[in-house]
Structure formats: structure tokens, C-alpha cells
Design a protein around this motif. Structure first.
Motif, PDB file in Angstrom:
ATOM      1  N   UNK A  33       0.833  -1.215   0.000  1.00  0.00           N
ATOM      2  CA  UNK A  33       0.000   0.000   0.000  1.00  0.00           C
ATOM      3  C   UNK A  33       0.864   1.260   0.000  1.00  0.00           C
ATOM      4  N   UNK A  34       1.964   1.227   0.730  1.00  0.00           N
ATOM      5  CA  UNK A  34       2.880   2.365   0.728  1.00  0.00           C
ATOM      6  C   UNK A  34       3.461   2.585  -0.664  1.00  0.00           C
ATOM      7  N   UNK A  35       3.786   1.498  -1.336  1.00  0.00           N
ATOM      8  CA  UNK A  35       4.321   1.620  -2.691  1.00  0.00           C
ATOM      9  C   UNK A  35       3.294   2.240  -3.632  1.00  0.00           C
ATOM     10  N   UNK A  36       2.024   1.887  -3.460  1.00  0.00           N
ATOM     11  CA  UNK A  36       0.976   2.518  -4.277  1.00  0.00           C
ATOM     12  C   UNK A  36       1.021   4.029  -4.111  1.00  0.00           C
ATOM     13  N   UNK A  37       1.132   4.475  -2.875  1.00  0.00           N
ATOM     14  CA  UNK A  37       1.183   5.906  -2.602  1.00  0.00           C
ATOM     15  C   UNK A  37       2.432   6.537  -3.207  1.00  0.00           C
ATOM     16  N   UNK A  38       3.566   5.876  -3.054  1.00  0.00           N
ATOM     17  CA  UNK A  38       4.812   6.412  -3.602  1.00  0.00           C
ATOM     18  C   UNK A  38       4.756   6.487  -5.121  1.00  0.00           C
ATOM     19  N   UNK A  39       4.209   5.445  -5.737  1.00  0.00           N
ATOM     20  CA  UNK A  39       4.095   5.427  -7.193  1.00  0.00           C
ATOM     21  C   UNK A  39       3.228   6.595  -7.664  1.00  0.00           C
ATOM     22  N   UNK A  40       2.134   6.836  -6.961  1.00  0.00           N
ATOM     23  CA  UNK A  40       1.207   7.893  -7.383  1.00  0.00           C
ATOM     24  C   UNK A  40       1.783   9.296  -7.197  1.00  0.00           C
ATOM     25  N   UNK A  41       2.817   9.445  -6.375  1.00  0.00           N
ATOM     26  CA  UNK A  41       3.395  10.772  -6.141  1.00  0.00           C
ATOM     27  C   UNK A  41       4.778  10.918  -6.773  1.00  0.00           C
ATOM     28  N   UNK A  42       5.206   9.941  -7.543  1.00  0.00           N
ATOM     29  CA  UNK A  42       6.525   9.980  -8.177  1.00  0.00           C
ATOM     30  C   UNK A  42       6.378  10.426  -9.626  1.00  0.00           C
ATOM     31  N   UNK A  43       7.159  11.426  -9.989  1.00  0.00           N
ATOM     32  CA  UNK A  43       7.090  11.944 -11.351  1.00  0.00           C
ATOM     33  C   UNK A  43       8.239  11.471 -12.220  1.00  0.00           C
ATOM     34  N   UNK A  44       9.291  10.930 -11.619  1.00  0.00           N
ATOM     35  CA  UNK A  44      10.443  10.469 -12.385  1.00  0.00           C
ATOM     36  C   UNK A  44      10.168   9.067 -12.924  1.00  0.00           C
ATOM     37  N   UNK A  45      10.206   8.884 -14.246  1.00  0.00           N
ATOM     38  CA  UNK A  45       9.873   7.575 -14.835  1.00  0.00           C
ATOM     39  C   UNK A  45      10.775   6.432 -14.370  1.00  0.00           C
ATOM     40  N   UNK A  96      -2.831   3.808   5.089  1.00  0.00           N
ATOM     41  CA  UNK A  96      -3.729   4.894   4.695  1.00  0.00           C
ATOM     42  C   UNK A  96      -3.242   6.229   5.262  1.00  0.00           C
ATOM     43  N   UNK A  97      -2.770   6.215   6.491  1.00  0.00           N
ATOM     44  CA  UNK A  97      -2.249   7.454   7.082  1.00  0.00           C
ATOM     45  C   UNK A  97      -1.018   7.936   6.325  1.00  0.00           C
ATOM     46  N   UNK A  98      -0.121   7.007   5.988  1.00  0.00           N
ATOM     47  CA  UNK A  98       1.073   7.396   5.249  1.00  0.00           C
ATOM     48  C   UNK A  98       0.693   7.898   3.868  1.00  0.00           C
ATOM     49  N   UNK A  99      -0.246   7.233   3.224  1.00  0.00           N
ATOM     50  CA  UNK A  99      -0.678   7.651   1.890  1.00  0.00           C
ATOM     51  C   UNK A  99      -1.251   9.050   1.898  1.00  0.00           C
ATOM     52  N   UNK A 112       0.135  15.262   0.516  1.00  0.00           N
ATOM     53  CA  UNK A 112       0.169  16.682   0.826  1.00  0.00           C
ATOM     54  C   UNK A 112       1.569  17.221   1.135  1.00  0.00           C
ATOM     55  N   UNK A 113       2.520  16.386   1.363  1.00  0.00           N
ATOM     56  CA  UNK A 113       3.828  16.898   1.756  1.00  0.00           C
ATOM     57  C   UNK A 113       4.666  17.262   0.528  1.00  0.00           C
ATOM     58  N   UNK A 114       5.568  18.179   0.741  1.00  0.00           N
ATOM     59  CA  UNK A 114       6.579  18.479  -0.266  1.00  0.00           C
ATOM     60  C   UNK A 114       7.705  17.485  -0.109  1.00  0.00           C
ATOM     61  N   UNK A 115       8.760  17.667  -0.845  1.00  0.00           N
ATOM     62  CA  UNK A 115       9.918  16.771  -0.729  1.00  0.00           C
ATOM     63  C   UNK A 115       9.575  15.330  -1.050  1.00  0.00           C
ATOM     64  N   UNK A 145      10.360  13.137  -3.468  1.00  0.00           N
ATOM     65  CA  UNK A 145      11.420  12.198  -3.852  1.00  0.00           C
ATOM     66  C   UNK A 145      12.319  11.838  -2.676  1.00  0.00           C
ATOM     67  N   UNK A 146      12.811  12.838  -1.977  1.00  0.00           N
ATOM     68  CA  UNK A 146      13.730  12.571  -0.878  1.00  0.00           C
ATOM     69  C   UNK A 146      13.074  11.839   0.277  1.00  0.00           C
ATOM     70  N   UNK A 147      11.889  12.282   0.660  1.00  0.00           N
ATOM     71  CA  UNK A 147      11.229  11.652   1.799  1.00  0.00           C
ATOM     72  C   UNK A 147      10.670  10.278   1.440  1.00  0.00           C
ATOM     73  N   UNK A 148      10.209  10.105   0.216  1.00  0.00           N
ATOM     74  CA  UNK A 148       9.800   8.764  -0.208  1.00  0.00           C
ATOM     75  C   UNK A 148      10.989   7.810  -0.171  1.00  0.00           C
ATOM     76  N   UNK A 149      12.142   8.269  -0.652  1.00  0.00           N
ATOM     77  CA  UNK A 149      13.343   7.421  -0.651  1.00  0.00           C
ATOM     78  C   UNK A 149      13.756   7.084   0.778  1.00  0.00           C
ATOM     79  N   UNK A 150      13.726   8.085   1.653  1.00  0.00           N
ATOM     80  CA  UNK A 150      14.069   7.848   3.062  1.00  0.00           C
ATOM     81  C   UNK A 150      13.133   6.818   3.680  1.00  0.00           C
ATOM     82  N   UNK A 151      11.833   6.999   3.448  1.00  0.00           N
ATOM     83  CA  UNK A 151      10.850   6.072   4.009  1.00  0.00           C
ATOM     84  C   UNK A 151      11.028   4.670   3.436  1.00  0.00           C
ATOM     85  N   UNK A 152      11.274   4.591   2.136  1.00  0.00           N
ATOM     86  CA  UNK A 152      11.457   3.288   1.489  1.00  0.00           C
ATOM     87  C   UNK A 152      12.711   2.594   2.019  1.00  0.00           C
TER      88      UNK A 152
END
Length: 165
Positions: free
Chosen positions: A26-38, A82-85, A90-93, A95-102
Motif C-alpha cells: 500500500x505504501x508503494x501505491x502511494x509512492x508510485x502515485x506521487x513519483x514523477x520520475x519515470x 492509509x495514514x502514510x498515503x 500533501x507533503x513536499x519533498x 522524492x527525498x522523503x519517499x526514498x528515506x521512508x522506502x
């Protein structure tokens, strides 16, 4: 197989790890939906497929041991994801914060599989130990991919925030 208490503890660890994988999916779904780099998006999509296979292997081990999935644990992971998603949206950052969390999550999964493998070995369950080793190897590979891309994640974060260095 070992005594009933040891087998129940093994089932508990498998259920915990399976719930963790469901949360990661589920976290990956959220990360995928907020990632713009192919390239990053493809890396996340690939890992989502791996995560689904890992969760399936764990479910098969639970079935083989005569246990089902834990509804309580599954509900807890859904709530956390769901909370993480929501926060990701709504958060900025991103790419960096998704990478940190991952990266943090990959290491939590690696630790979970280390424990599961050792417990399975002590319980004489070679099949579960092998699943833990296989899944852990995939998690270690994903952690290495993230580790190799810190500069890219930072560049994307700076670009997202219109910061030039």
C-alpha cells in the motif's frame, strides 16, 4: 516440526511479516502515485510486483502450516498505510522523503526476514526459512538500489522545490 508453542510463534512471525508486506504494498501505491520520475516510478512498480510475490509466498507458508492470515494484523497495516498515503499526498519533498521512508522500510523488512529465517530453522521448517531467505535477498537488492540513487532523489527534491544549487 517443533512443539506447539514454537510452531505458534513461527505462525505469529509469518503473520507479522505478511502484514508488513501488505503495508509495504500500500505504501508503494502511494509512492508510485506521487513519483514523477519515470525511472524511479519503474523501480517502485517492479518492487511492488516483488512485494506481492513475497506476500503470496508467506500466505502459502501460513496455509501449509494450517493457519490463515490475521485479520487484526491486516487491519492495523491498512490503517497505517492509509495514514502514510494521506501524508504523502500533501507533503513536499516527495522524492527525498519517499526514498528515506522506502530505505527505512526495506531495512525493517530485512530484519523481519532475518528473525523469521532463524526462527523457522529452529522450528525445523526449512520451507519457511527458504522463503525468508529469498524474500530478504529481494529486499536487500531494493535497499541497494535506493542507496545507489541518493543524489538523484536529492536532485529531484531540490527541483520539486525550485531550489538551484
Amino acid at each position: 516440526m517443533a512443539d506447539d508453542k514454537l510452531q505458534q510463534k513461527l505462525v505469529d512471525y509469518i503473520e507479522d511479516t505478511q502484514a508488513l508486506e501488505q503495508n509495504v504494498s500500500r505504501m508503494l501505491d502511494s509512492m508510485i502515485s506521487t513519483t514523477e520520475d519515470p525511472e524511479i516510478e519503474e523501480m517502485l512498480r517492479h518492487h511492488k510486483e516483488e512485494t506481492e510475490r513475497q506476500e503470496q509466498r508467506l500466505r502459502e507458508r501460513l496455509d501449509a502450516l494450517g493457519a490463515g492470515t490475521s485479520t487484526r494484523k491486516e487491519a492495523q497495516t491498512i490503517a497505517a498505510a492509509l495514514m502514510k498515503g494521506a501524508a504523502d499526498q500533501v507533503r513536499g519533498d516527495q522524492a527525498g522523503k519517499n526514498a528515506r521512508d522506502a530505505y527505512t522500510t526495506e531495512h525493517m523488512e530485512i530484519a523481519a526476514y532475518q528473525l523469521l529465517e532463524r526462527l523457522a530453522e529452529r522450528a525445523g521448517d526449512t520451507e519457511t526459512a527458504e522463503v525468508a531467505r529469498q524474500n530478504r535477498a529481494e529486499e536487500e537488492e531494493m535497499a541497494r538500489k535506493i542507496d545507489a540513487n541518493w543524489d538523484k532523489f536529492l536532485d529531484l527534491t531540490l527541483a520539486e522545490n525550485d531550489i538551484r544549487v
